[in-house]
Design an enzyme around this catalytic site. Structure first.
Site, PDB file in Angstrom:
ATOM      1  N   ARG A  45       0.862  -1.200   0.000  1.00 46.04           N
ATOM      2  CA  ARG A  45       0.000   0.000   0.000  1.00 46.04           C
ATOM      3  C   ARG A  45       0.887   1.235   0.000  1.00 46.04           C
ATOM      4  NH1 ARG A  45      -1.424   1.648   4.635  1.00 46.04           N
ATOM      5  NH2 ARG A  45      -2.164  -0.341   5.422  1.00 46.04           N
ATOM      6  N   TYR A  97     -16.563  16.945 -14.919  1.00 47.72           N
ATOM      7  CA  TYR A  97     -16.952  15.535 -15.042  1.00 47.72           C
ATOM      8  C   TYR A  97     -18.025  15.175 -14.002  1.00 47.72           C
ATOM      9  CZ  TYR A  97     -16.565  10.464 -14.783  1.00 47.72           C
ATOM     10  OH  TYR A  97     -16.856   9.131 -14.745  1.00 47.72           O
ATOM     11  N   ASP A 169      -7.564  18.803 -14.123  1.00 50.50           N
ATOM     12  CA  ASP A 169      -7.885  17.464 -14.614  1.00 50.50           C
ATOM     13  C   ASP A 169      -7.522  17.463 -16.100  1.00 50.50           C
ATOM     14  OD1 ASP A 169      -9.118  15.231 -15.768  1.00 50.50           O
ATOM     15  OD2 ASP A 169     -10.818  15.276 -14.388  1.00 50.50           O
ATOM     16  N   LYS A 194      -8.963   6.320 -19.306  1.00 49.89           N
ATOM     17  CA  LYS A 194      -9.255   6.826 -20.641  1.00 49.89           C
ATOM     18  C   LYS A 194      -8.016   6.675 -21.543  1.00 49.89           C
ATOM     19  CE  LYS A 194     -12.987   7.743 -18.372  1.00 49.89           C
ATOM     20  NZ  LYS A 194     -13.260   9.022 -17.744  1.00 49.89           N
TER      21      LYS A 194
HETATM   22  C1  LIG Z   1     -13.684   9.406 -16.427  1.00 53.62           C
HETATM   23  C2  LIG Z   1     -13.251  10.708 -15.894  1.00 53.62           C
HETATM   24  C3  LIG Z   1     -12.981  10.874 -14.519  1.00 53.62           C
HETATM   25  C4  LIG Z   1     -13.181   9.762 -13.507  1.00 53.62           C
HETATM   26  O1  LIG Z   1     -12.263   8.715 -13.691  1.00 53.62           O
HETATM   27  P1  LIG Z   1     -12.553   7.174 -13.327  1.00 53.62           P
HETATM   28  O2  LIG Z   1     -11.297   6.505 -13.748  1.00 53.62           O
HETATM   29  O3  LIG Z   1     -13.765   6.758 -14.077  1.00 53.62           O
HETATM   30  O4  LIG Z   1     -12.769   7.116 -11.844  1.00 53.62           O
HETATM   31  C5  LIG Z   1     -12.531  12.117 -14.104  1.00 53.62           C
HETATM   32  N1  LIG Z   1     -12.378  13.159 -14.958  1.00 53.62           N
HETATM   33  C6  LIG Z   1     -12.644  13.031 -16.279  1.00 53.62           C
HETATM   34  C7  LIG Z   1     -12.442  14.203 -17.180  1.00 53.62           C
HETATM   35  C8  LIG Z   1     -13.088  11.814 -16.787  1.00 53.62           C
HETATM   36  O5  LIG Z   1     -13.364  11.706 -18.098  1.00 53.62           O
END
Ligand SMILES: *Cc1c(COP(=O)(O)O)cnc(C)c1O
Length: 380
Positions: A45, A97, A169, A194
C-alpha cells in the site's frame, strides 16, 4: 528528450536486477527487511516497484516533482479533496466531469467543504467567485461534453495572487498534448481509464504534484486512505503509455477529418471541437496545448434523432467512457450527464440532441462512412 521518446524511456526503464526491458509485475504485498526498519519497500500500500515505475513515468511526462497512482480517476480526485478541511471553499469548472460533480456536491458537502461552480473559460467569473476561505481553483480544459477551453496561464495568475492551489484534470488532453504544470498548475490529474490506459481494460487514476510539500501531503493521503493501484494495473498503464503518442496522433487525424465532415452537413445543428477555427477556444487551446484531441460533440436537432444515430453506427459503439482504441458514441443528456437536472443541462448547452463521440484508431475513412450512413439513415 522528445515526447515520443519519453513515453518509452521516461521514468524507470526496465528492471535493474534482471535487465528485463519491461518493468516486471511485482505481485507482492510485503517485503523482507534486512533488519528492523532497514528496507527499500515495506508494504505494497505504501509502495510497490511496479507502481513506482508508473509513478516515476507519469511525473516525467507531466514535468512534475512526483507522481501517484490510484485505483481510479475518482480516487485520485478524492485524494486532492482530502487536502482540504471543514470550512474551506473551492472554485470549480461548471461542466466538470459528472463523478467529480457528485463527489463535490454530496460527500464534500457533508464534510462542510463549500464549492462554487463557474464557467472558468471566463476569468472574471473566477475572480468574482473567490472568497476569504477559498483554497483552490480546480479546472478541466477542454471540458466534457462541450469542449470549453480555460486559460491555464490566467488561472495560474489568479491562484498565485490569492495563494490558492491550482488543480487541473488533464484527462482529455493527456500529457502527450498538454502539460499544465509547465503553465503553473500545482497538481495535474488523470482518469488513466481513458487515453493513458487506452484499451478499455483498466480503471485507474494518476496524479502529479509540483512540490516536495505536496509530494509528502499526497503520499500521506494515498498511504492513509489506501486507494492505491495494484501492480497488474500499474503494468497495464505503463504498457498503454508506450503507444500513447501513436494513438493520440492517429485519433487526432481522424477527429479533425470527422469534425470537418460534420461541420459541412446542413442537418447537423452545431459541432463542438477545439480544432475547428470557429470554436471559441480554438486559438487559446492552440497556445497551451500541442493537439486538439479526439473528442467531438455535435447536435443533431432532437432527442429522437440522436437516439436513431447512436443505434445505427457500426464502428462507434454505444457506451460511456472515452479515450480508447475503439470509437465510442453516447448521448450526454441521457447517459453521462443524466444526473444533472434538464434545466441546468440546457443552461450549460447540453441539449437533448447532443451526441458525443470519442474517436478511436480505426481507419479514418471507415469512421467517416459510418457516421455518414447513420446520419443519412436518421433524417428527421
Ligand atoms: C472518467 C473521468 C474521470 C473519472 O475517472 P474514473 O477513472 O472513471 O474514476 C474524471 N475526470 C474526467 C475528465 C473523466 O473523463
Amino acid at each position: 528528450m522528445q515526447k515520443k521518446t519519453q513515453l518509452i524511456h521516461g521514468g524507470i526503464f526496465g528492471d535493474e536486477t534482471t535487465g528485463a526491458v519491461s518493468t516486471p509485475i511485482y505481485q507482492v504485498s510485503t517485503y523482507k527487511q534486512d533488519g528492523v526498519g532497514n528496507f527499500t519497500y515495506e508494504y505494497s500500500r505504501t509502495g510497490n516497484p511496479t507502481r513506482t515505475a508508473l509513478e516515476a513515468l507519469i511525473a516525467d511526462l507531466e514535468g512534475g516533482h512526483a507522481g501517484f497512482a490510484f485505483a481510479s480517476g475518482m480516487a485520485a480526485i478524492s485524494a486532492v479533496t482530502q487536502l482540504f478541511k471543514s470550512g474551506d471553499h473551492l472554485v470549480i469548472t461548471d461542466d466538470v466531469y459528472g463523478g467529480t460533480y457528485r463527489l463535490l456536491t454530496s460527500i464534500l458537502q457533508r464534510m462542510n467543504i463549500e464549492v462554487t461552480f463557474v464557467d472558468t473559460s471566463n476569468a472574471a467569473l473566477v475572480r468574482a467567485a473567490i472568497r476569504e476561505n477559498t483554497k483552490a481553483i480546480y479546472i478541466e480544459t477542454p471540458t466534457n461534453p462541450l469542449l470549453k477551453v480555460t486559460n491555464l496561464q490566467e488561472m495560474k495568475e489568479i491562484a498565485a495572487s490569492h495563494d490558492l492551489l491550482f488543480v487541473v484534470d488533464n484527462t482529455f488532453s493527456t500529457p502527450y498534448f498538454q502539460n499544465p504544470i509547465a503553465l503553473g498548475a500545482d497538481i495535474v490529474l488523470h482518469s488513466a481509464t481513458k487515453y493513458i490506459g487506452g484499451h478499455s481494460d483498466v480503471v485507474a487514476g494518476l496524479l502529479v504534484v509540483n512540490s516536495e510539500q505536496l509530494k509528502k501531503d499526497i503520499h500521506f493521503i494515498q498511504n492513509s486512505v489506501g486507494a492505491v493501484l495494484g501492480p497488474q494495473d500499474s503494468w497495464l498503464l505503463i504498457r498503454g503509455i508506450k503507444t500513447l503518442g501513436l494513438r493520440m496522433d492517429q485519433t487526432e487525424k481522424s477527429t479533425k477529418a470527422l469534425a470537418s465532415f460534420l461541420n459541412e452537413r446542413s442537418d447537423v445543428v452545431s459541432v463542438y471541437y477545439p480544432g475547428l477555427h470557429t470554436h471559441p477556444g480554438h486559438e487559446l487551446h492552440q497556445k497551451q496545448a500541442t493537439g486538439f484531441g479526439g473528442m467531438i460533440s455535435f447536435d443533431v436537432g432532437s432527442k429522437e434523432r440522436a437516439e436513431q444515430v447512436v443505434k445505427q453506427t457500426r464502428y462507434f459503439t454505444l457506451a460511456e467512457s472515452l479515450g480508447a482504441v475503439e470509437s465510442l458514441i453516447s448521448i450526454p443528456a441521457q447517459m453521462t450527464h443524466a444526473s444533472i437536472p434538464r434545466e441546468r443541462r440546457l443552461e450549460l448547452g447540453i441539449t437533448d440532441g447532443l451526441v458525443r463521440i470519442s474517436v478511436g484508431i480505426e481507419d479514418t475513412d471507415d469512421l467517416i462512412a459510418d457516421l455518414r450512413q447513420a446520419l443519412d439513415g436518421s433524417m428527421s
